[in-house]
Design a protein around this motif. Structure first.
Motif, PDB file in Angstrom:
ATOM      1  N   ARG A  87     -79.604  30.943 -59.276  1.00  0.00           N
ATOM      2  CA  ARG A  87     -80.268  30.227 -60.369  1.00  0.00           C
ATOM      3  C   ARG A  87     -79.469  28.990 -60.810  1.00  0.00           C
ATOM      4  O   ARG A  87     -79.525  28.575 -61.950  1.00  0.00           O
ATOM      5  N   GLN A  88     -78.724  28.435 -59.843  1.00  0.00           N
ATOM      6  CA  GLN A  88     -77.957  27.216 -60.090  1.00  0.00           C
ATOM      7  C   GLN A  88     -78.351  26.100 -59.124  1.00  0.00           C
ATOM      8  O   GLN A  88     -77.645  25.105 -59.012  1.00  0.00           O
ATOM      9  N   GLY A  89     -79.434  26.278 -58.375  1.00  0.00           N
ATOM     10  CA  GLY A  89     -79.903  25.258 -57.450  1.00  0.00           C
ATOM     11  C   GLY A  89     -79.276  25.301 -56.075  1.00  0.00           C
ATOM     12  O   GLY A  89     -79.526  24.415 -55.251  1.00  0.00           O
ATOM     13  N   VAL A  90     -78.481  26.324 -55.787  1.00  0.00           N
ATOM     14  CA  VAL A  90     -77.801  26.417 -54.493  1.00  0.00           C
ATOM     15  C   VAL A  90     -78.809  26.653 -53.363  1.00  0.00           C
ATOM     16  O   VAL A  90     -78.779  25.970 -52.335  1.00  0.00           O
ATOM     17  N   GLY A  91     -79.702  27.618 -53.551  1.00  0.00           N
ATOM     18  CA  GLY A  91     -80.706  27.895 -52.530  1.00  0.00           C
ATOM     19  C   GLY A  91     -81.604  26.698 -52.281  1.00  0.00           C
ATOM     20  O   GLY A  91     -81.897  26.347 -51.139  1.00  0.00           O
ATOM     21  N   LYS A  92     -82.022  26.040 -53.344  1.00  0.00           N
ATOM     22  CA  LYS A  92     -82.865  24.849 -53.215  1.00  0.00           C
ATOM     23  C   LYS A  92     -82.118  23.744 -52.473  1.00  0.00           C
ATOM     24  O   LYS A  92     -82.699  23.051 -51.644  1.00  0.00           O
ATOM     25  N   ALA A  93     -80.836  23.594 -52.745  1.00  0.00           N
ATOM     26  CA  ALA A  93     -80.045  22.572 -52.049  1.00  0.00           C
ATOM     27  C   ALA A  93     -80.007  22.842 -50.542  1.00  0.00           C
ATOM     28  O   ALA A  93     -80.085  21.911 -49.737  1.00  0.00           O
ATOM     29  N   ILE A  94     -79.916  24.113 -50.163  1.00  0.00           N
ATOM     30  CA  ILE A  94     -79.925  24.449 -48.736  1.00  0.00           C
ATOM     31  C   ILE A  94     -81.283  24.111 -48.130  1.00  0.00           C
ATOM     32  O   ILE A  94     -81.366  23.488 -47.070  1.00  0.00           O
ATOM     33  N   ARG A 107     -93.627  21.176 -36.425  1.00  0.00           N
ATOM     34  CA  ARG A 107     -93.882  22.581 -36.107  1.00  0.00           C
ATOM     35  C   ARG A 107     -94.086  23.362 -37.406  1.00  0.00           C
ATOM     36  O   ARG A 107     -93.395  23.106 -38.394  1.00  0.00           O
ATOM     37  N   PRO A 108     -95.018  24.317 -37.423  1.00  0.00           N
ATOM     38  CA  PRO A 108     -95.159  25.152 -38.624  1.00  0.00           C
ATOM     39  C   PRO A 108     -93.846  25.881 -38.899  1.00  0.00           C
ATOM     40  O   PRO A 108     -93.096  26.208 -37.974  1.00  0.00           O
ATOM     41  N   ILE A 109     -93.582  26.153 -40.177  1.00  0.00           N
ATOM     42  CA  ILE A 109     -92.349  26.834 -40.575  1.00  0.00           C
ATOM     43  C   ILE A 109     -92.723  28.090 -41.350  1.00  0.00           C
ATOM     44  O   ILE A 109     -93.427  28.015 -42.362  1.00  0.00           O
ATOM     45  N   ALA A 110     -92.244  29.237 -40.881  1.00  0.00           N
ATOM     46  CA  ALA A 110     -92.554  30.533 -41.476  1.00  0.00           C
ATOM     47  C   ALA A 110     -91.291  31.185 -42.017  1.00  0.00           C
ATOM     48  O   ALA A 110     -90.174  30.729 -41.752  1.00  0.00           O
ATOM     49  N   LEU A 111     -91.481  32.293 -42.730  1.00  0.00           N
ATOM     50  CA  LEU A 111     -90.359  33.096 -43.201  1.00  0.00           C
ATOM     51  C   LEU A 111     -90.850  34.469 -43.591  1.00  0.00           C
ATOM     52  O   LEU A 111     -92.053  34.704 -43.717  1.00  0.00           O
ATOM     53  N   TYR A 112     -89.903  35.360 -43.792  1.00  0.00           N
ATOM     54  CA  TYR A 112     -90.190  36.704 -44.274  1.00  0.00           C
ATOM     55  C   TYR A 112     -89.261  36.986 -45.441  1.00  0.00           C
ATOM     56  O   TYR A 112     -88.055  36.735 -45.366  1.00  0.00           O
ATOM     57  N   THR A 113     -89.836  37.499 -46.514  1.00  0.00           N
ATOM     58  CA  THR A 113     -89.033  37.984 -47.631  1.00  0.00           C
ATOM     59  C   THR A 113     -89.602  39.312 -48.084  1.00  0.00           C
ATOM     60  O   THR A 113     -90.811  39.544 -47.979  1.00  0.00           O
ATOM     61  N   ASP A 114     -88.730  40.184 -48.567  1.00  0.00           N
ATOM     62  CA  ASP A 114     -89.217  41.492 -48.997  1.00  0.00           C
ATOM     63  C   ASP A 114     -88.910  41.777 -50.466  1.00  0.00           C
ATOM     64  O   ASP A 114     -88.927  42.926 -50.889  1.00  0.00           O
ATOM     65  N   THR A 115     -88.628  40.734 -51.222  1.00  0.00           N
ATOM     66  CA  THR A 115     -88.400  40.928 -52.651  1.00  0.00           C
ATOM     67  C   THR A 115     -89.290  39.982 -53.454  1.00  0.00           C
ATOM     68  O   THR A 115     -89.594  38.866 -53.001  1.00  0.00           O
ATOM     69  N   PRO A 116     -89.684  40.383 -54.648  1.00  0.00           N
ATOM     70  CA  PRO A 116     -90.466  39.490 -55.506  1.00  0.00           C
ATOM     71  C   PRO A 116     -89.694  38.215 -55.867  1.00  0.00           C
ATOM     72  O   PRO A 116     -90.270  37.133 -55.958  1.00  0.00           O
ATOM     73  N   GLN A 117     -88.374  38.340 -56.036  1.00  0.00           N
ATOM     74  CA  GLN A 117     -87.553  37.166 -56.348  1.00  0.00           C
ATOM     75  C   GLN A 117     -87.554  36.192 -55.181  1.00  0.00           C
ATOM     76  O   GLN A 117     -87.618  34.979 -55.372  1.00  0.00           O
ATOM     77  N   GLY A 118     -87.462  36.719 -53.968  1.00  0.00           N
ATOM     78  CA  GLY A 118     -87.508  35.871 -52.783  1.00  0.00           C
ATOM     79  C   GLY A 118     -88.848  35.177 -52.661  1.00  0.00           C
ATOM     80  O   GLY A 118     -88.921  33.980 -52.369  1.00  0.00           O
ATOM     81  N   ALA A 119     -89.930  35.912 -52.890  1.00  0.00           N
ATOM     82  CA  ALA A 119     -91.266  35.309 -52.829  1.00  0.00           C
ATOM     83  C   ALA A 119     -91.399  34.190 -53.856  1.00  0.00           C
ATOM     84  O   ALA A 119     -91.900  33.101 -53.534  1.00  0.00           O
ATOM     85  N   ALA A 120     -90.934  34.434 -55.068  1.00  0.00           N
ATOM     86  CA  ALA A 120     -91.020  33.406 -56.119  1.00  0.00           C
ATOM     87  C   ALA A 120     -90.201  32.174 -55.740  1.00  0.00           C
ATOM     88  O   ALA A 120     -90.642  31.030 -55.936  1.00  0.00           O
ATOM     89  N   PHE A 121     -89.010  32.390 -55.180  1.00  0.00           N
ATOM     90  CA  PHE A 121     -88.177  31.263 -54.756  1.00  0.00           C
ATOM     91  C   PHE A 121     -88.896  30.426 -53.706  1.00  0.00           C
ATOM     92  O   PHE A 121     -88.984  29.206 -53.816  1.00  0.00           O
ATOM     93  N   TRP A 122     -89.398  31.076 -52.651  1.00  0.00           N
ATOM     94  CA  TRP A 122     -90.011  30.336 -51.556  1.00  0.00           C
ATOM     95  C   TRP A 122     -91.294  29.643 -52.002  1.00  0.00           C
ATOM     96  O   TRP A 122     -91.578  28.518 -51.578  1.00  0.00           O
ATOM     97  N   GLU A 123     -92.054  30.286 -52.871  1.00  0.00           N
ATOM     98  CA  GLU A 123     -93.267  29.645 -53.381  1.00  0.00           C
ATOM     99  C   GLU A 123     -92.921  28.416 -54.220  1.00  0.00           C
ATOM    100  O   GLU A 123     -93.620  27.403 -54.168  1.00  0.00           O
ATOM    101  N   ALA A 124     -91.815  28.465 -54.950  1.00  0.00           N
ATOM    102  CA  ALA A 124     -91.363  27.287 -55.707  1.00  0.00           C
ATOM    103  C   ALA A 124     -90.943  26.150 -54.772  1.00  0.00           C
ATOM    104  O   ALA A 124     -90.951  24.981 -55.176  1.00  0.00           O
ATOM    105  N   GLN A 125     -90.609  26.481 -53.514  1.00  0.00           N
ATOM    106  CA  GLN A 125     -90.226  25.453 -52.530  1.00  0.00           C
ATOM    107  C   GLN A 125     -91.435  24.920 -51.769  1.00  0.00           C
ATOM    108  O   GLN A 125     -91.290  24.103 -50.863  1.00  0.00           O
ATOM    109  N   GLY A 126     -92.636  25.418 -52.094  1.00  0.00           N
ATOM    110  CA  GLY A 126     -93.852  24.925 -51.462  1.00  0.00           C
ATOM    111  C   GLY A 126     -94.425  25.821 -50.376  1.00  0.00           C
ATOM    112  O   GLY A 126     -95.439  25.492 -49.770  1.00  0.00           O
TER     113      GLY A 126
END
Length: 147
Positions: A87-94, A107-126
């Motif tokens: 929650r300090q912008g580190v993940g977003k910076a990566i 190329r399409p870009i996919a990912l897998y997450t298994d936590t609600p926090q991970g889903a929220a993070f990735w959705e915030a990244q578009g």
């Protein structure tokens, strides 16, 4: 904070592995083992592995590989931010460091997450949720539907 491309795993990787393991995340151990076995080195076209440092302390890791389901896709992989750096912008910076490497490839870009926090993070990244084998999210391409 600084982001560095990895060509070898950093000395502080053991700390990151231990913290991830203590939280029940195995993907960092998988990263370490696949690196040791030379199975995955993030060295194919479009692939990259980076880490984030806060001062001299390893804060996070993340990368992009060729997708293991469809090699025409890329996959965000092995993301982990140590608890004290969340929650300090580190993940977003990566993510902001990785996407300019991948997006020009078209190329399409996919990912897998298994936590609600991970889903929220990735959705915030578009990234948007999709129904695809071993995939929870993908980054929509402008003007192209996700398959």
């Amino acid at each position: 904070m600084r982001i560095e491309r990895l060509v070898t795993l950093p000395a502080q990787m053991d700390t990151l592995r231990a913290e991830a393991r203590s939280e029940g995340f195995r993907h960092i151990e998988d990263l370490w083992q696949q690196w040791q076995d030379q199975k995955v080195r993030f060295d194919r076209p479009g692939e990259i592995l980076v880490c984030a440092y806060a001062g001299d302390e390893l804060a996070a890791v993340g990368g992009i590989t060729e997708d293991f389901i469809d090699p025409a896709w890329l996959r965000m992989r092995r993301f982990y931010v140590r608890p004290q750096f969340r929650r300090q912008g580190v993940g977003k910076a990566i993510v902001d460091h990785l996407l300019p490497t991948a997006l020009p490839l078209g190329r399409p870009i996919a990912l897998y997450t298994d936590t609600p926090q991970g889903a929220a993070f990735w959705e915030a990244q578009g990234f948007v949720p999709i129904a695809r084998e071993k995939t929870t999210h993908a980054l929509p391409e402008r003007g192209r539907p996700l398959r």
